[in-house]
Design an enzyme around this catalytic site. Structure first.
Site, PDB file in Angstrom:
ATOM      1  N   GLU A 174       0.954  -1.320   0.039  1.00 24.19           N
ATOM      2  CA  GLU A 174      -0.444  -0.087   0.150  1.00 24.19           C
ATOM      3  C   GLU A 174       1.233   1.186   0.077  1.00 24.19           C
ATOM      4  OE1 GLU A 174      -0.620  -2.649   1.407  1.00 24.19           O
ATOM      5  OE2 GLU A 174      -2.701  -2.505   1.859  1.00 24.19           O
ATOM      6  N   CYS A 185      10.532  -3.142  -4.256  1.00 20.27           N
ATOM      7  CA  CYS A 185      10.160  -3.633  -3.244  1.00 20.27           C
ATOM      8  C   CYS A 185      11.010  -5.367  -4.458  1.00 20.27           C
ATOM      9  CB  CYS A 185       8.656  -4.778  -2.892  1.00 20.27           C
ATOM     10  SG  CYS A 185       8.598  -3.058  -2.178  1.00 20.27           S
ATOM     11  N   ASP A 231      25.035 -15.346 -16.336  1.00 22.38           N
ATOM     12  CA  ASP A 231      25.221 -14.019 -15.660  1.00 22.38           C
ATOM     13  C   ASP A 231      25.996 -14.048 -14.129  1.00 22.38           C
ATOM     14  OD1 ASP A 231      24.747 -12.445 -17.500  1.00 22.38           O
ATOM     15  OD2 ASP A 231      22.672 -12.561 -17.543  1.00 22.38           O
ATOM     16  N   HIS A 241      21.895   2.574 -18.129  1.00 23.36           N
ATOM     17  CA  HIS A 241      20.683   3.172 -16.851  1.00 23.36           C
ATOM     18  C   HIS A 241      20.041   4.899 -17.751  1.00 23.36           C
ATOM     19  CE1 HIS A 241      23.281   0.507 -14.980  1.00 23.36           C
ATOM     20  NE2 HIS A 241      22.129   1.047 -14.157  1.00 23.36           N
TER      21      HIS A 241
HETATM   22  N1  GLN Z   1      21.452 -11.317 -18.848  1.00 18.33           N
HETATM   23  C1  GLN Z   1      20.340 -10.280 -17.846  1.00 18.33           C
HETATM   24  C2  GLN Z   1      20.138  -9.029 -19.219  1.00 18.33           C
HETATM   25  O1  GLN Z   1      20.512  -8.430 -20.430  1.00 18.33           O
HETATM   26  C3  GLN Z   1      22.020  -9.665 -16.778  1.00 18.33           C
HETATM   27  C4  GLN Z   1      21.127  -8.946 -15.538  1.00 18.33           C
HETATM   28  C5  GLN Z   1      22.461  -8.187 -14.872  1.00 18.33           C
HETATM   29  O2  GLN Z   1      22.991  -8.279 -15.042  1.00 18.33           O
HETATM   30  N2  GLN Z   1      21.515  -7.994 -14.163  1.00 18.33           N
HETATM   31  O3  GLN Z   1      19.104  -8.503 -18.555  1.00 18.33           O
END
Ligand code: GLN
Ligand code: ZN
Length: 767
Positions: free
Chosen positions: A17, A524, A607, A702
């Protein structure tokens, strides 16, 4: 009387919430609606705790964003760029500090955020410099104490203690030690404590989690000075000092036990090994708060064992000097099992979320005060949970146990050393120098998310959904071909979350509906629960990778999440070492890697973005962790032929202190985030003379911003001047799933161009 306590309660709301209220406030600015939701969350938390007879119920454990940010505001530690604040910090400034602000009034960057100890919670880092001054600039702890009082609850206010506050901050000026601010800071703390006492608070919980870290003599002296001063100047208040997330190192323990405080809280879960000796050494003039119920995990407690320990403590401490508590704040576990209609009864009987943990504290305390018979049913349920969990084939799968026993050291090593594999791979793939690739995911567009939602609601058939995903994958392949990338990816359109996707297909994992835990602010996460032996009933990614590979002549990288990351982002079973669970996951991933190879996938990326997060709080324990973590990675990666190329990816910024472990992963290629630090991160690899191939990210994913060719070429020039050019790959910092297609195509096009111009420049043009 033995009393009961909690150190903090979840605050985001059982159905998130508060998250929704925050997001609404950020878009429409309606303060009242936000404050009403916040008050409702607090009132509900107090009521639940009261209903379980908790004696020490916290206040000021609530936060609209983060408790360390709250402390910055309370203490008036507001960085200059947020403007002059007269009186109390207003909400707009508060959220500007948390998230940055860009509007008519200001254009300021947010304060930094970092991990709260070894949890997945992130706090706002106090910015401290010689110019930092302190004054009370928020009424929050006073208001919340009064609010609770008006609802009929006498609470124990929680504050982050002064020493940890300074230690968790960062110096914004070179050579400045935040501890120099202590003389300026303490008077404000004293004023806060006096204010709370004046309002009627009898005790205050001062959190000093830094007590569990390795401290210097000087830092211990600071602790002494601080708490002696508090005792001297606010004698009317009982100070309950808490340390959690680990045991106290012996030197800190001796120091802490001698402090003039009324009570000390110890973490008996993370500190299980030494808790008995700590109890035996506990001073006779203080109250012991025993953190028996795990605030970091979701398993039903073994009440029998906890009760035994509590009795041992009682025998030593005597009546009235014992508090039974959660090990730390319950912030790190979800609200309640009541909402989890999707979990089967047996599994549920093994679990305890925050509300159920209150029941455990209640039962333990009653057992102490009224005798075991009064709560026999609760103890029986706990005993049964331990028994059935241990005896179940779901947790102890003989096949998995056999495989685990049959692991041999050679399974964690590639057949040949890197130099030799490299020769085979160079010939096999015949890639240009400075090969270009991406990290795995492509934009998860609105269309992708909508199709998934429809499929999940039953509004789209499985077939239609699969057709849709195939079309997306094919489009992704064509885009990559058109852009001229050398190594392609399938795009991960079928995945939501990189751990959830695998967990859902592995045995031994369970998923909750509302098991949300705050990660930061309104964000979250819903970690999977690893409850049993892990195995892979069938291949998980082979079809998607094989399909993508069937569409193109270029190599398509298989894409997997590594065992350490899967472990790290889950709630992990507590009945065996984490390393064992990780090894089981590694075997499952190993099967997948081998199946990908057999299906003709020549490059496979595993990864491990969470490898570093798993580091224990204390350095002295790092090596042990890094040893098994890197072994698990290699176990998953080493079942393949020399010519199969193993990639890994990590997206964080510090490699210096773990570079040896990174090298020991022996991945043929590693891609890392480097663009924001202008390749500074490469230092670790350069200094170590990292032997394998490496793809330092050349642009930040980003931001939607598309860098110029020259910017990327510059970064590549830097990288190739510092590391052997023939070892360098060209890729973005991380996956592209949060981006849109237009900027993705533009940026990748630029990246390919930058690689080409560098090839020409270096005279290694071999296309
Ligand atoms: N293979 C994932 C991606 O490209 C790697 C994500 C990550 O490093 N957190 O989304
Ligand atoms: Zn990444």
């Amino acid at each position: 009387m033995t009393r009961s306590a909690t150190l903090g309660y979840p605050r985001i709301g059982p159905r998130r919430e508060l998250k929704k209220a925050l997001e609404t406030y950020w878009s429409d600015g309606d303060t009242q609606a936000l404050q009403e939701t916040a008050a409702a969350m607090r009132a509900a938390a107090w009521a639940t705790q009261k209903s379980h007879g908790i004696d020490y119920i916290p206040s000021n454990d609530f936060s609209l964003y983060d408790q360390v940010l709250d402390m910055c505001c309370l203490l008036g530690a507001i960085p200059e760029r947020f403007g002059r604040v007269d009186g109390d910090v207003d909400l707009a400034t508060y959220f500007a500090m948390a998230r940055g602000a860009q509007d008519g009034k200001r254009d300021v960057a947010a304060m930094e955020m970092t991990k709260w100890f070894d949890t997945n919670y992130h706090y706002i880092v106090p910015e401290l410099s010689p110019q930092t001054s302190f004054r009370i600039a928020s009424r929050k702890p006073f208001d919340e104490f009064a609010e609770a009082k008006s609802l009929g609850y006498a609470t124990r206010p929680v504050l982050l203690g002064p020493v940890s506050f300074l230690m968790l901050g960062k110096a914004t000026q070179d050579g400045f030690a935040p501890s120099e601010l202590l003389p300026a800071l303490l008077p404000v703390y004293l004023e806060v404590l006096k204010g709370l006492a004046a309002q009627g608070a009898e005790c205050v919980q001062l959190d000093e989690p830094c007590l569990t870290l390795e401290l210097s003599d000087r830092e211990r002296a600071i602790y002494r000075e601080t708490f002696e001063r508090i005792a001297r100047e606010v004698p009317e208040l009982s100070i309950h000092l808490t340390a959690y997330f680990d045991e106290l190192p012996v030197d800190n323990r001796d120091m802490a036990f001698a402090l003039p405080v009324a009570a000390i809280h110890l973490d008996a879960v993370r500190g299980a090994e030494t808790i008995e000796s700590a109890i035996d050494a506990f001073p006779s003039d203080k109250t012991l708060s025993l953190g028996l119920i795990d605030g970091r995990n979701i398993w039903r407690a073994d009440l029998e064992a906890a009760h035994k320990l509590a009795q041992h403590a009682l025998a030593r401490m005597g009546d009235d000097r014992l508090i039974l508590s959660t090990s730390c704040s319950l912030l790190h576990v979800p609200y309640s099992l009541e909402l989890e209609s999707g979990l089967d009864d047996e599994l549920k009987s093994w679990l305890a979320f925050a509300q159920e943990k209150l029941g455990e504290i209640e039962a333990l305390t009653r057992a102490m005060n009224e005798g075991r018979a009064a709560v026999a049913d609760v103890f029986e349920a706990s005993a049964k949970a331990q028994r059935t969990r241990f005896a179940s084939e779901r947790t102890h799968n003989p096949k998995v146990r056999e495989r685990m026993a049959a692991i041999t050291p050679d399974m964690a090593h590639r057949k040949s050393a890197f130099a030799m594999r490299r020769r085979t791979q160079l010939a096999h793939f015949a890639l240009p120098k400075l090969p270009t690739t991406t990290i795995g995911s492509f934009p998860q567009t609105k269309e992708v998310r909508q199709a998934r939602a429809k499929f999940r609601k039953g509004e789209m058939t499985g077939e239609a959904y699969e057709e849709f995903l195939k079309a997306e994958t094919e489009r992704g392949i064509r885009v990559q071909e058109k852009l001229g990338l050398d190594v392609l990816v399938h795009g991960e359109f079928e995945r939501t979350d990189m751990v959830e996707y695998f967990g859902e297909m592995l045995d031994g994992f369970a998923f909750t509906k509302f098991g949300w835990v705050q990660s930061y602010g309104s964000r979250c996460v819903k970690p999977p629960i690893i409850f049993g032996d892990v195995s892979r009933p069938h291949p998980m990614t082979v079809e998607w990778s094989a399909y993508a590979q069937s569409l193109t002549e270029k190599p398509v990288k298989g894409m997997l999440t590594g065992p350490v990351t899967i472990l790290q982002w889950s709630f992990v079973r507590n009945d065996q070492p984490r390393s064992e669970t990780c090894r089981q996951i590694a075997l499952a991933i190993r099967d997948e890697v081998n199946d990908l190879e057999a299906a003709g996938i020549g490059m496979i990326q595993i990864d491990e973005p969470a490898l570093r997060e798993g580091l224990p709080l204390r350095r002295s324990r790092w090596n042990e962790y890094l040893d098994w973590a890197s072994e698990c990675f290699r176990l998953s990666a080493s079942g393949v032929k020399d010519e199969t190329q193993i990639h890994t990816h990590m997206c964080y910024s510090e490699f210096n202190d773990i570079i040896e472990a990174i090298a020991s992963l022996d991945a043929d290629v590693i891609s890392i985030e480097t663009s924001r630090s202008r390749m500074e991160l490469l230092d670790a690899f350069v200094n170590y003379e990292y032997p394998n191939e490496i793809g330092p990210g050349v642009y930040d994913i980003h931001s939607p911003r598309v860098p110029k060719t020259e910017e990327m070429a510059d970064l590549l020039r830097l990288a190739t001047s510092r590391l052997p050019a023939e070892h360098i790959w060209v890729n973005p910092d991380c996956g592209l799933k949060t981006r849109g297609w237009p900027e993705t195509e533009a940026a990748l096009g630029t990246m390919v161009e930058a690689a080409r111009s560098l090839r020409a420049e270096l005279g290694v043009a071999a296309e």
